[in-house]
Scaffold this active site. Sequence first.
Site, PDB file in Angstrom:
ATOM      1  N   ASP A  57       0.875  -1.163   0.000  1.00 30.69           N
ATOM      2  CA  ASP A  57       0.000   0.000   0.000  1.00 30.69           C
ATOM      3  C   ASP A  57       0.923   1.227   0.000  1.00 30.69           C
ATOM      4  O   ASP A  57       2.121   1.098   0.294  1.00 30.69           O
ATOM      5  CB  ASP A  57      -0.874  -0.039   1.260  1.00 30.69           C
ATOM      6  CG  ASP A  57      -1.691   1.208   1.433  1.00 30.69           C
ATOM      7  OD1 ASP A  57      -2.338   1.626   0.456  1.00 30.69           O
ATOM      8  OD2 ASP A  57      -1.691   1.785   2.548  1.00 30.69           O
ATOM      9  N   LEU A  58       0.391   2.374  -0.349  1.00 27.67           N
ATOM     10  CA  LEU A  58       1.246   3.580  -0.412  1.00 27.67           C
ATOM     11  C   LEU A  58       1.100   4.465   0.827  1.00 27.67           C
ATOM     12  O   LEU A  58       2.023   4.583   1.638  1.00 27.67           O
ATOM     13  CB  LEU A  58       0.883   4.393  -1.663  1.00 27.67           C
ATOM     14  CG  LEU A  58       1.610   5.731  -1.801  1.00 27.67           C
ATOM     15  CD1 LEU A  58       3.085   5.535  -2.136  1.00 27.67           C
ATOM     16  CD2 LEU A  58       0.947   6.598  -2.864  1.00 27.67           C
ATOM     17  N   ASP A  59      -0.097   5.057   0.957  1.00 33.91           N
ATOM     18  CA  ASP A  59      -0.326   6.043   2.020  1.00 33.91           C
ATOM     19  C   ASP A  59      -0.252   5.370   3.396  1.00 33.91           C
ATOM     20  O   ASP A  59      -1.011   4.453   3.686  1.00 33.91           O
ATOM     21  CB  ASP A  59      -1.722   6.679   1.854  1.00 33.91           C
ATOM     22  CG  ASP A  59      -1.839   7.488   0.571  1.00 33.91           C
ATOM     23  OD1 ASP A  59      -0.912   8.239   0.258  1.00 33.91           O
ATOM     24  OD2 ASP A  59      -2.872   7.365  -0.110  1.00 33.91           O
ATOM     25  N   THR A  81       1.609  10.039   4.016  1.00 32.42           N
ATOM     26  CA  THR A  81       0.675  11.002   3.428  1.00 32.42           C
ATOM     27  C   THR A  81      -0.645  11.047   4.182  1.00 32.42           C
ATOM     28  O   THR A  81      -1.439  11.957   3.960  1.00 32.42           O
ATOM     29  CB  THR A  81       0.398  10.633   1.958  1.00 32.42           C
ATOM     30  OG1 THR A  81       0.414   9.216   1.885  1.00 32.42           O
ATOM     31  CG2 THR A  81       1.439  11.211   1.035  1.00 32.42           C
ATOM     32  N   LYS A  85      -8.713   5.880   6.259  1.00 29.28           N
ATOM     33  CA  LYS A  85      -7.510   5.235   5.734  1.00 29.28           C
ATOM     34  C   LYS A  85      -7.877   4.068   4.812  1.00 29.28           C
ATOM     35  O   LYS A  85      -8.697   3.224   5.174  1.00 29.28           O
ATOM     36  CB  LYS A  85      -6.626   4.737   6.886  1.00 29.28           C
ATOM     37  CG  LYS A  85      -5.959   5.886   7.617  1.00 29.28           C
ATOM     38  CD  LYS A  85      -4.968   5.404   8.645  1.00 29.28           C
ATOM     39  CE  LYS A  85      -4.288   6.583   9.306  1.00 29.28           C
ATOM     40  NZ  LYS A  85      -3.448   6.187  10.442  1.00 29.28           N
ATOM     41  N   SER A 124      -2.800   0.540  -4.166  1.00 28.01           N
ATOM     42  CA  SER A 124      -3.266   1.698  -3.390  1.00 28.01           C
ATOM     43  C   SER A 124      -4.632   2.177  -3.850  1.00 28.01           C
ATOM     44  O   SER A 124      -4.968   2.054  -5.022  1.00 28.01           O
ATOM     45  CB  SER A 124      -2.254   2.833  -3.564  1.00 28.01           C
ATOM     46  OG  SER A 124      -2.777   4.056  -3.115  1.00 28.01           O
ATOM     47  N   ALA A 125      -5.392   2.745  -2.929  1.00 26.90           N
ATOM     48  CA  ALA A 125      -6.696   3.320  -3.282  1.00 26.90           C
ATOM     49  C   ALA A 125      -6.554   4.711  -3.885  1.00 26.90           C
ATOM     50  O   ALA A 125      -7.504   5.264  -4.424  1.00 26.90           O
ATOM     51  CB  ALA A 125      -7.576   3.401  -2.032  1.00 26.90           C
ATOM     52  N   GLU A 130       0.041  -3.252   4.709  1.00 31.75           N
ATOM     53  CA  GLU A 130      -1.102  -2.339   4.811  1.00 31.75           C
ATOM     54  C   GLU A 130      -1.152  -1.630   6.167  1.00 31.75           C
ATOM     55  O   GLU A 130      -0.842  -2.235   7.185  1.00 31.75           O
ATOM     56  CB  GLU A 130      -2.403  -3.150   4.694  1.00 31.75           C
ATOM     57  CG  GLU A 130      -3.079  -3.059   3.362  1.00 31.75           C
ATOM     58  CD  GLU A 130      -3.619  -1.676   3.026  1.00 31.75           C
ATOM     59  OE1 GLU A 130      -3.685  -0.810   3.915  1.00 31.75           O
ATOM     60  OE2 GLU A 130      -3.970  -1.464   1.863  1.00 31.75           O
ATOM     61  N   ASP A 131      -1.579  -0.373   6.157  1.00 28.44           N
ATOM     62  CA  ASP A 131      -1.747   0.341   7.426  1.00 28.44           C
ATOM     63  C   ASP A 131      -3.218   0.565   7.767  1.00 28.44           C
ATOM     64  O   ASP A 131      -3.518   1.127   8.811  1.00 28.44           O
ATOM     65  CB  ASP A 131      -1.062   1.716   7.369  1.00 28.44           C
ATOM     66  CG  ASP A 131      -1.812   2.678   6.461  1.00 28.44           C
ATOM     67  OD1 ASP A 131      -2.156   2.262   5.342  1.00 28.44           O
ATOM     68  OD2 ASP A 131      -2.067   3.819   6.879  1.00 28.44           O
ATOM     69  N   LYS A 170     -11.170  -1.039  -1.547  1.00 29.11           N
ATOM     70  CA  LYS A 170     -10.895  -1.843  -0.354  1.00 29.11           C
ATOM     71  C   LYS A 170     -12.040  -1.596   0.633  1.00 29.11           C
ATOM     72  O   LYS A 170     -12.515  -0.463   0.698  1.00 29.11           O
ATOM     73  CB  LYS A 170      -9.578  -1.397   0.309  1.00 29.11           C
ATOM     74  CG  LYS A 170      -8.335  -1.535  -0.577  1.00 29.11           C
ATOM     75  CD  LYS A 170      -7.137  -0.872   0.089  1.00 29.11           C
ATOM     76  CE  LYS A 170      -5.937  -0.848  -0.844  1.00 29.11           C
ATOM     77  NZ  LYS A 170      -4.771  -0.133  -0.293  1.00 29.11           N
TER      78      LYS A 170
HETATM   79  C1  BG6 Z   1      -5.739   5.818   0.359  1.00 26.91           C
HETATM   80  C2  BG6 Z   1      -5.743   6.630   1.636  1.00 26.91           C
HETATM   81  O1  BG6 Z   1      -4.470   5.295   0.128  1.00 26.91           O
HETATM   82  O2  BG6 Z   1      -6.121   6.632  -0.745  1.00 26.91           O
HETATM   83  C3  BG6 Z   1      -7.096   7.275   1.839  1.00 26.91           C
HETATM   84  O3  BG6 Z   1      -5.433   5.785   2.724  1.00 26.91           O
HETATM   85  C4  BG6 Z   1      -7.449   8.108   0.612  1.00 26.91           C
HETATM   86  O4  BG6 Z   1      -7.083   8.055   2.997  1.00 26.91           O
HETATM   87  C5  BG6 Z   1      -7.412   7.228  -0.629  1.00 26.91           C
HETATM   88  O5  BG6 Z   1      -8.747   8.664   0.761  1.00 26.91           O
HETATM   89  C6  BG6 Z   1      -7.701   8.009  -1.908  1.00 26.91           C
HETATM   90  O6  BG6 Z   1      -6.648   8.894  -2.156  1.00 26.91           O
HETATM   91  P1  BG6 Z   1      -6.658  10.025  -3.261  1.00 26.91           P
HETATM   92  O7  BG6 Z   1      -5.208  10.468  -3.321  1.00 26.91           O
HETATM   93  O8  BG6 Z   1      -7.111   9.421  -4.528  1.00 26.91           O
HETATM   94  O9  BG6 Z   1      -7.577  11.089  -2.768  1.00 26.91           O
HETATM   95 MG    MG Z   2      -2.715   3.198   3.575  1.00 27.40          MG
END
Ligand code: BG6
Ligand code: MG
Length: 218
Positions: A9-11, A17, A45, A114-115, A169-170, A145
Amino acid sequence: MNKTGFIFDLDGVIVDTAKYHYLAWKNLADELGIEFNKDDNEKFKGVSRKRCLEILLEMGGLSVSEKQFDAWLVEKNEDYLEYIKKMDETEILPDVEKVLQYLKKKNIPMALGSASKNARPILEKVQLLSYFEAIVDGNSVTKAKPDPEVFLIAADHLNVEAANCVVFEDAVAGVAAANAAEMVSIGIGASEVLQEADYNFNDFTEINVAFLDKLIEN
Ligand code: BG6
Ligand code: MG
């Protein structure tokens, strides 16, 4: 031995972030007069931007037109982009690159799952893009997710069986997605929050080579 794939996962896993997402949501919540704190942010998240706004509006008991909804989505993202504009490799979380380097040296296929729709520019900013064979992000999925879609697509790109994939994953929703994909889930963050993960670490400084080798050998 079956090939093992690693999905990150990224964030909140590679970069912190989550704090910028929080600030951008908090700014919007303040503007709309909705109480929003760091505990509320936990629910955001791993959750898509659209779903986050739906939750925020539910919290404030607001129902709005589609046009207004879309305008707030844009406003939040523009605010978020201002925060991430200044990001560079100093924002990579501790020991993440060490783990990526180790896996790369062993030719282990790696993907991002990542989402976020901002995943690719963020990876470019922190100069980690080249580690990943596939980037599966918020632009690539139809189901967010905790649906396993994002990780199943990543496994497919890596050409690795889902059962042989490991996911870092966090987020509660992300751990649930990895478990639903029948992958090995590794929670990064508080174990009380990520109870459903197969393994749990506070951060990558707690992950050693012996553990990585054990995952690779499955
Ligand atoms: C996820 C974050 O990785 O991405 C969420 O954990 C975030 O908090 C989601 O809402 C969507 O991100 P973005 O950058 O498309 O707004
Ligand atoms: Mg995350």
